[in-house]
Enzyme design. Structure first.
Site, PDB file in Angstrom:
ATOM      1  N   ALA A  63       1.265  -0.898  -0.101  1.00 38.72           N
ATOM      2  CA  ALA A  63       0.157   0.202  -0.172  1.00 38.72           C
ATOM      3  C   ALA A  63       0.930   1.294   0.108  1.00 38.72           C
ATOM      4  O   ALA A  63       1.584   0.935   0.129  1.00 38.72           O
ATOM      5  CB  ALA A  63      -0.777   0.313   1.321  1.00 38.72           C
ATOM      6  N   GLY A 108       0.597  -4.345   1.121  1.00 38.34           N
ATOM      7  CA  GLY A 108      -0.417  -5.466   0.200  1.00 38.34           C
ATOM      8  C   GLY A 108       0.045  -5.966  -1.180  1.00 38.34           C
ATOM      9  O   GLY A 108      -1.390  -6.445  -1.269  1.00 38.34           O
ATOM     10  N   GLU A 111      -0.676  -9.534   0.290  1.00 39.84           N
ATOM     11  CA  GLU A 111      -2.018  -8.937   0.203  1.00 39.84           C
ATOM     12  C   GLU A 111      -2.582 -10.174  -0.486  1.00 39.84           C
ATOM     13  O   GLU A 111      -3.174 -10.596  -0.555  1.00 39.84           O
ATOM     14  CB  GLU A 111      -2.199  -8.394   1.266  1.00 39.84           C
ATOM     15  N   GLU A 131       4.829  -4.812   7.133  1.00 37.71           N
ATOM     16  CA  GLU A 131       4.075  -3.276   8.395  1.00 37.71           C
ATOM     17  C   GLU A 131       4.574  -3.060   9.927  1.00 37.71           C
ATOM     18  O   GLU A 131       4.345  -1.645  10.280  1.00 37.71           O
ATOM     19  CB  GLU A 131       2.279  -3.994   8.247  1.00 37.71           C
TER      20      GLU A 131
END
Ligand code: CAA
Length: 258
Positions: A63, A108, A111, A131
């Site tokens: 992200a 992300g 993910e 993260e």
């Protein structure tokens, strides 16, 4: 679309996240484009999707950290929901999705690959959930899907340490199914997708549903679900043609998705 491209080759669709200057990091604009592209896939015509990243260095580097850096608690939660809703849409598409992971798959990026049915990667791929080193938890499904894919012990180790792993380790722990030289990855993904696309589409869809939904049920209910989806295939043209071809010792002429 500015940040996500979509093309079809026969019955295979290829979605490419295309923000190479930022290593295909997912900001709101990329997520909006991805959502629109997924909505536009004709799942009656296309029988398998491939998801990849533009360039030779990165699949998706996570992200967008710049965009996230100033979010409030409420905005953070909403950003998580935005990604989760789109990834869940991808995961529950009726047709299979292969992630062709062509480089960094961090946060992300790891993910979104886990929202796909199958992951294959290039030999320069790097997976990880960094993260906690940024002061946040994985927010686009990482705590849930990684634990389900590689088991809670390995998922906890990866998430708590924030240590990235290379392609060979991803293969060893079952996060990816195969590793290819970078130049061969897309051909391998297309070959696998074509192999899926030539099979009976109703049966393939029902298999996806049975596996995905069955994993959330207890075994008695899961077996019942399988029975229903197994029964659902019968009387279809494709079931009749598939079995007739076997009995007549010939190849199936074509599965027609009916
Ligand atoms: N967000 C925003 N920009 C990013 C980015 C990200 N996740 N990853 C890379 N970029 C940008 C860099 O800022 C850089 O931009 P500029 O050229 O404008 O400076 C450009 O992409 C190239 O990156 P680097 O110069 O850093 O390239 P590198 O080869 O030296 O390093 C890397 C590559 C190891 C992947 C490094 O870029 C990196 O660590 N990226 C961040 C990875 C990360 O932490 N991802 C998780 C994000 S959090 C998340 O995803 C939360 C969630 O679960 C929803």
């Amino acid at each position: 679309m500015e940040f996500v491209t979509y093309e079809t080759e026969g019955q295979v669709g290829i979605i490419t996240i295309n923000r190479p200057k930022a290593l295909n990091a997912l900001n709101s604009a990329v997520l909006n484009d991805l959502n629109a592209v997924i909505d536009g896939v004709d799942t009656n015509e296309v029988r398998c999707l491939i998801l990849t990243g533009a360039g030779e260095k990165s699949f998706v580097a996570g992200a967008d950290i710049g965009e996230m850096s100033t979010l409030t608690k409420e905005e953070g939660e909403a950003f998580g929901k935005k990604g989760n809703d789109i990834f869940r849409k991808l995961e529950t598409l009726p047709i299979p999705v292969i992630a062709a992971v062509n480089g960094f798959a961090l946060g992300g990026g790891c993910e979104i690959s886990m929202s796909c049915d199958i992951r294959i990667c290039s030999d320069n791929a790097v997976f990880g959930q960094p993260e906690v080193g940024l002061g946040i938890t994985p927010g686009f499904g990482g705590t849930q899907r990684l634990a389900r894919l590689v088991g809670p012990g390995m998922a906890k180790q990866m998430i708590y340490t924030a240590r990235n792993i290379k392609a060979d380790e991803a293969l060893r722990i079952g996060l990816v199914n195969a590793v290819y030289p970078q130049t061969e990855l897309m051909d391998a993904a297309k070959k696998m997708a074509a192999g899926i696309a030539k099979n009976a589409p109703i049966a393939v869809r029902n298999c996806k549903k049975a596996i995905n939904e069955g994993l959330d049920l207890d075994m008695d209910k899961a077996i019942e679900l399988e029975e229903k989806l197994f029964g659902d295939c019968f009387e279809s043209y494709d079931q009749q043609e598939g079995m007739k071809a076997f009995l007549e010792k010939r190849k199936v002429e074509a599965f027609l998705n009916k």
